[in-house]
Design a protein around this motif. Structure first.
Motif, PDB file in Angstrom:
ATOM      1  N   LYS A  43      36.493  41.449  37.084  1.00  0.00           N
ATOM      2  CA  LYS A  43      35.761  42.523  37.770  1.00  0.00           C
ATOM      3  C   LYS A  43      35.256  42.048  39.117  1.00  0.00           C
ATOM      4  CE  LYS A  43      31.885  45.738  37.212  1.00  0.00           C
ATOM      5  NZ  LYS A  43      30.810  46.204  36.317  1.00  0.00           N
ATOM      6  N   TYR A  44      34.691  40.852  39.162  1.00  0.00           N
ATOM      7  CA  TYR A  44      34.145  40.288  40.403  1.00  0.00           C
ATOM      8  C   TYR A  44      35.215  40.237  41.488  1.00  0.00           C
ATOM      9  CZ  TYR A  44      32.616  36.349  43.420  1.00  0.00           C
ATOM     10  OH  TYR A  44      32.307  35.513  44.473  1.00  0.00           O
ATOM     11  N   TYR A  45      36.371  39.686  41.168  1.00  0.00           N
ATOM     12  CA  TYR A  45      37.414  39.563  42.184  1.00  0.00           C
ATOM     13  C   TYR A  45      38.018  40.916  42.541  1.00  0.00           C
ATOM     14  CZ  TYR A  45      37.258  34.470  42.116  1.00  0.00           C
ATOM     15  OH  TYR A  45      36.862  33.166  42.255  1.00  0.00           O
ATOM     16  N   SER A  46      38.229  41.788  41.579  1.00  0.00           N
ATOM     17  CA  SER A  46      38.832  43.082  41.884  1.00  0.00           C
ATOM     18  C   SER A  46      37.900  43.931  42.739  1.00  0.00           C
ATOM     19  CB  SER A  46      39.206  43.822  40.605  1.00  0.00           C
ATOM     20  OG  SER A  46      38.070  44.158  39.832  1.00  0.00           O
ATOM     21  N   GLN A  47      36.578  43.765  42.590  1.00  0.00           N
ATOM     22  CA  GLN A  47      35.636  44.469  43.456  1.00  0.00           C
ATOM     23  C   GLN A  47      35.854  44.113  44.921  1.00  0.00           C
ATOM     24  OE1 GLN A  47      31.837  43.189  41.909  1.00  0.00           O
ATOM     25  NE2 GLN A  47      31.515  45.094  40.763  1.00  0.00           N
ATOM     26  N   ARG A  48      36.361  42.932  45.189  1.00  0.00           N
ATOM     27  CA  ARG A  48      36.489  42.418  46.547  1.00  0.00           C
ATOM     28  C   ARG A  48      37.933  42.422  47.034  1.00  0.00           C
ATOM     29  NH1 ARG A  48      32.329  41.130  43.755  1.00  0.00           N
ATOM     30  NH2 ARG A  48      30.330  40.691  44.779  1.00  0.00           N
ATOM     31  N   ALA A  49      38.764  43.226  46.392  1.00  0.00           N
ATOM     32  CA  ALA A  49      40.196  43.267  46.718  1.00  0.00           C
ATOM     33  C   ALA A  49      40.473  43.917  48.062  1.00  0.00           C
ATOM     34  CB  ALA A  49      40.962  44.004  45.616  1.00  0.00           C
ATOM     35  N   GLY A  50      39.450  44.449  48.731  1.00  0.00           N
ATOM     36  CA  GLY A  50      39.629  44.953  50.079  1.00  0.00           C
ATOM     37  C   GLY A  50      39.814  43.861  51.107  1.00  0.00           C
ATOM     38  N   ALA A  51      39.543  42.607  50.739  1.00  0.00           N
ATOM     39  CA  ALA A  51      39.869  41.486  51.628  1.00  0.00           C
ATOM     40  C   ALA A  51      41.380  41.431  51.822  1.00  0.00           C
ATOM     41  CB  ALA A  51      39.374  40.179  51.020  1.00  0.00           C
ATOM     42  N   GLY A  52      41.791  41.011  53.004  1.00  0.00           N
ATOM     43  CA  GLY A  52      43.225  40.824  53.200  1.00  0.00           C
ATOM     44  C   GLY A  52      43.777  39.803  52.239  1.00  0.00           C
ATOM     45  N   LEU A  53      43.028  38.738  52.019  1.00  0.00           N
ATOM     46  CA  LEU A  53      43.410  37.688  51.080  1.00  0.00           C
ATOM     47  C   LEU A  53      42.154  37.164  50.404  1.00  0.00           C
ATOM     48  CD1 LEU A  53      45.575  35.689  49.941  1.00  0.00           C
ATOM     49  CD2 LEU A  53      44.988  34.164  51.849  1.00  0.00           C
ATOM     50  N   ILE A  54      42.209  37.029  49.099  1.00  0.00           N
ATOM     51  CA  ILE A  54      41.166  36.341  48.340  1.00  0.00           C
ATOM     52  C   ILE A  54      41.655  34.934  48.031  1.00  0.00           C
ATOM     53  CG2 ILE A  54      39.945  36.221  46.132  1.00  0.00           C
ATOM     54  CD1 ILE A  54      40.083  39.288  46.014  1.00  0.00           C
ATOM     55  N   ILE A  55      40.819  33.945  48.285  1.00  0.00           N
ATOM     56  CA  ILE A  55      41.063  32.588  47.805  1.00  0.00           C
ATOM     57  C   ILE A  55      40.009  32.329  46.736  1.00  0.00           C
ATOM     58  CG2 ILE A  55      41.274  30.147  48.379  1.00  0.00           C
ATOM     59  CD1 ILE A  55      41.840  31.019  51.274  1.00  0.00           C
ATOM     60  N   THR A  56      40.444  32.017  45.545  1.00  0.00           N
ATOM     61  CA  THR A  56      39.514  31.891  44.432  1.00  0.00           C
ATOM     62  C   THR A  56      38.586  30.693  44.587  1.00  0.00           C
ATOM     63  OG1 THR A  56      40.849  30.399  43.074  1.00  0.00           O
ATOM     64  CG2 THR A  56      41.284  32.774  42.856  1.00  0.00           C
ATOM     65  N   GLU A  57      37.572  30.704  43.761  1.00  0.00           N
ATOM     66  CA  GLU A  57      36.738  29.527  43.587  1.00  0.00           C
ATOM     67  C   GLU A  57      37.620  28.320  43.233  1.00  0.00           C
ATOM     68  OE1 GLU A  57      34.623  30.338  39.572  1.00  0.00           O
ATOM     69  OE2 GLU A  57      35.745  32.114  40.190  1.00  0.00           O
ATOM     70  N   ALA A  58      37.153  27.141  43.592  1.00  0.00           N
ATOM     71  CA  ALA A  58      37.904  25.926  43.288  1.00  0.00           C
ATOM     72  C   ALA A  58      38.126  25.822  41.779  1.00  0.00           C
ATOM     73  CB  ALA A  58      37.142  24.708  43.796  1.00  0.00           C
ATOM     74  N   THR A  59      39.362  25.473  41.415  1.00  0.00           N
ATOM     75  CA  THR A  59      39.797  25.514  40.016  1.00  0.00           C
ATOM     76  C   THR A  59      40.439  24.188  39.654  1.00  0.00           C
ATOM     77  OG1 THR A  59      40.148  27.908  40.176  1.00  0.00           O
ATOM     78  CG2 THR A  59      41.295  26.757  38.405  1.00  0.00           C
ATOM     79  N   GLN A  60      39.858  23.485  38.676  1.00  0.00           N
ATOM     80  CA  GLN A  60      40.316  22.139  38.378  1.00  0.00           C
ATOM     81  C   GLN A  60      41.723  22.142  37.763  1.00  0.00           C
ATOM     82  OE1 GLN A  60      37.091  22.990  37.248  1.00  0.00           O
ATOM     83  NE2 GLN A  60      37.172  23.121  35.012  1.00  0.00           N
ATOM     84  N   VAL A  61      42.512  21.150  38.211  1.00  0.00           N
ATOM     85  CA  VAL A  61      43.896  21.026  37.750  1.00  0.00           C
ATOM     86  C   VAL A  61      43.989  20.267  36.432  1.00  0.00           C
ATOM     87  CG1 VAL A  61      44.786  21.141  40.104  1.00  0.00           C
ATOM     88  CG2 VAL A  61      44.302  18.895  39.081  1.00  0.00           C
ATOM     89  N   SER A  62      42.869  19.685  35.988  1.00  0.00           N
ATOM     90  CA  SER A  62      42.825  18.937  34.730  1.00  0.00           C
ATOM     91  C   SER A  62      41.366  18.810  34.326  1.00  0.00           C
ATOM     92  CB  SER A  62      43.432  17.544  34.902  1.00  0.00           C
ATOM     93  OG  SER A  62      42.655  16.767  35.812  1.00  0.00           O
ATOM     94  N   THR A  87      44.355  38.304  38.262  1.00  0.00           N
ATOM     95  CA  THR A  87      45.392  38.698  39.222  1.00  0.00           C
ATOM     96  C   THR A  87      45.849  40.137  38.977  1.00  0.00           C
ATOM     97  OG1 THR A  87      47.179  37.757  37.859  1.00  0.00           O
ATOM     98  CG2 THR A  87      46.188  36.328  39.529  1.00  0.00           C
ATOM     99  N   ASP A  88      45.964  40.541  37.731  1.00  0.00           N
ATOM    100  CA  ASP A  88      46.345  41.930  37.440  1.00  0.00           C
ATOM    101  C   ASP A  88      45.308  42.900  38.007  1.00  0.00           C
ATOM    102  OD1 ASP A  88      48.643  41.169  36.122  1.00  0.00           O
ATOM    103  OD2 ASP A  88      47.837  41.491  34.104  1.00  0.00           O
ATOM    104  N   ALA A  89      44.025  42.564  37.847  1.00  0.00           N
ATOM    105  CA  ALA A  89      42.958  43.444  38.333  1.00  0.00           C
ATOM    106  C   ALA A  89      42.964  43.525  39.855  1.00  0.00           C
ATOM    107  CB  ALA A  89      41.605  42.952  37.826  1.00  0.00           C
ATOM    108  N   VAL A  90      43.165  42.394  40.539  1.00  0.00           N
ATOM    109  CA  VAL A  90      43.197  42.386  41.999  1.00  0.00           C
ATOM    110  C   VAL A  90      44.408  43.140  42.511  1.00  0.00           C
ATOM    111  CG1 VAL A  90      43.463  40.893  44.026  1.00  0.00           C
ATOM    112  CG2 VAL A  90      41.821  40.292  42.231  1.00  0.00           C
ATOM    113  N   HIS A  91      45.568  42.894  41.929  1.00  0.00           N
ATOM    114  CA  HIS A  91      46.781  43.578  42.375  1.00  0.00           C
ATOM    115  C   HIS A  91      46.707  45.079  42.119  1.00  0.00           C
ATOM    116  CE1 HIS A  91      49.095  39.525  42.043  1.00  0.00           C
ATOM    117  NE2 HIS A  91      48.622  39.707  43.260  1.00  0.00           N
ATOM    118  N   ALA A  92      46.049  45.475  41.054  1.00  0.00           N
ATOM    119  CA  ALA A  92      45.897  46.907  40.766  1.00  0.00           C
ATOM    120  C   ALA A  92      45.096  47.613  41.849  1.00  0.00           C
ATOM    121  CB  ALA A  92      45.225  47.100  39.409  1.00  0.00           C
ATOM    122  N   GLU A  93      44.232  46.855  42.549  1.00  0.00           N
ATOM    123  CA  GLU A  93      43.443  47.414  43.646  1.00  0.00           C
ATOM    124  C   GLU A  93      44.100  47.194  45.005  1.00  0.00           C
ATOM    125  OE1 GLU A  93      40.749  49.247  43.355  1.00  0.00           O
ATOM    126  OE2 GLU A  93      40.771  49.091  41.166  1.00  0.00           O
ATOM    127  N   GLY A  94      45.329  46.687  45.011  1.00  0.00           N
ATOM    128  CA  GLY A  94      46.058  46.494  46.257  1.00  0.00           C
ATOM    129  C   GLY A  94      45.765  45.196  46.973  1.00  0.00           C
TER     130      GLY A  94
END
Length: 371
Positions: A43-62, A87-94
């Motif tokens: 919900k948090y990210y999809s609310q902000r899908a009006g950005a041209g590009l979202i870069i997520t919070e830092a996400t650990q690889v391990s 990603t589905d929620a963000v893409h659904a909002e364009g």
């Protein structure tokens, strides 16, 4: 003045609706156990899908790469499934969204992940802490962060380095499988890759240290592995040569930085994301630096660091940046592009500062939209 900022832009093979980027911001709301992204994050990210590009919070690889409590990972099946909801929620909002790939290196404690931190060298970062959460009812605010000191890191041997490179590669594959449009390799702000780049934190004398040329090797090999897995058009890199917090001052950093820029240009990564200090007494970035960067890197350039719409428009107009990232303003104003378009101010930060990281919907998904 902000017309160019709000106009469309093509980032490689991806069409963006504007040049505004939502900057990566750690919010520490992943589900336990397993540090799994959840419906609230979607919900948090999809609310902000009006950005041209979202870069997520830092996400650990391990798990080894984790440095703070309740930050999400991208190394388990459950985490991949959780991110797919996002990603589905963000893409659904364009919207379009990249995942930032992260390993904290020495900036960690066994109190966070049960593991001794690893680093290029067994050198602790001074005056740096990480946080855990204490939900005890006698706290002033249940769920508040408790800051703890770092543990002494163990120097990585070559097998550790190769394992970490493989972790970045697999994380990039997992991110694309989760539906992300691309990945950003976090090489900034005092974390593992940045630790390899700087002589004060990298005191090795093997092929991964001892000179600026050798200190760039780890980042280059991470980029090569990620590009081999997902393609150079899907890869960006974040760097921060002007930032010295987490005990990262190094007099040779700019010599090293320009070597990195040359290597990333040869590899053909899609963009460089320049993390710039955003506090009141932060160093100014000289125009000559920006001009040299434009001349030495053929991909796109993103700048971040408390930019106003006016500063952003000037950077774009002077061709010193292609995209501009906004952090706190996107946190408080999910509809930030609309506000910029009509000249409305961003919402103020609420008085729930303790909820910047950790907590639930309050201070996260409850900021207002304009009518």
């Amino acid at each position: 003045m902000v017309d160019q900022l709000l106009g469309p832009f093509r980032l490689g093979h991806i069409q963006l609706q504007n040049r505004m980027v939502m900057a990566p911001m750690t919010r520490s709301r992943a589900d336990l156990p397993g540090n799994v992204p959840n419906d609230l994050m979607a919900k948090y990210y999809s609310q902000r899908a009006g950005a041209g590009l979202i870069i997520t919070e830092a996400t650990q690889v391990s798990l080894q790469g984790q440095g703070y409590a309740r930050t999400p990972g991208i190394y388990s099946r459950e985490q991949v499934a959780g991110w797919k909801k996002v990603t589905d929620a963000v893409h659904a909002e364009g919207g379009r969204i990249f995942l930032q790939l992260w390993h904290v290196g020495r900036v960690s404690s066994a109190k966070v992940n049960g593991l001794q931190p690893v680093a290029p060298s067994a050198v602790m970062a001074g005056e740096t802490q990480v946080y855990v959460f204490d939900d005890a009812s006698d706290k002033a605010q249940p769920g508040d962060a408790t800051f703890v000191d770092l543990d002494e890191p163990r120097e990585m041997d070559v097998s550790d380095i190769r394992r970490s490179i493989a972790d970045f590669r697999q994380a990039a594959r997992n991110a694309v499988d989760a539906g992300f449009d691309g990945v950003e390799i976090h090489g900034a702000n005092g974390y593992l890759i940045d630790q390899f780049l700087r002589g004060n934190s990298n005191r090795r004398s093997d092929e991964y240290g001892g000179s600026p040329e050798k200190r760039t090797r780890f980042l280059r090999e991470v980029c090569e592995a990620v590009i081999a897995e997902v393609g150079k058009e899907r890869v960006g890199v974040r760097l921060s040569p002007h930032i010295t917090f987490k005990d990262m001052g190094d007099p040779e950093i700019f010599r090293t930085f320009w070597l990195v820029v040359s290597q990333l240009n040869e590899l053909g990564v899609r963009y460089l994301h320049m993390s710039e200090a955003d506090w009141d007494d932060a160093p100014d970035i000289p125009p000559e630096f920006r001009q040299k960067l434009r001349g030495n890197f053929g991909g796109n350039i993103i700048v971040a660091g408390n930019k106003t719409p006016e500063i952003a428009a000037q950077l774009l107009g002077d061709n010193l940046a292609d995209l501009v990232a906004f952090g706190r303003n996107f946190l408080t104003s999910p509809d930030l592009p609309k506000r910029f378009a009509i000249g409305a101010a961003p919402s103020p930060i609420s008085n729930t500062h303790h909820l910047f990281g950790g907590g639930g919907a309050e201070g996260y998904t409850d900021y207002p939209f304009l009518p």
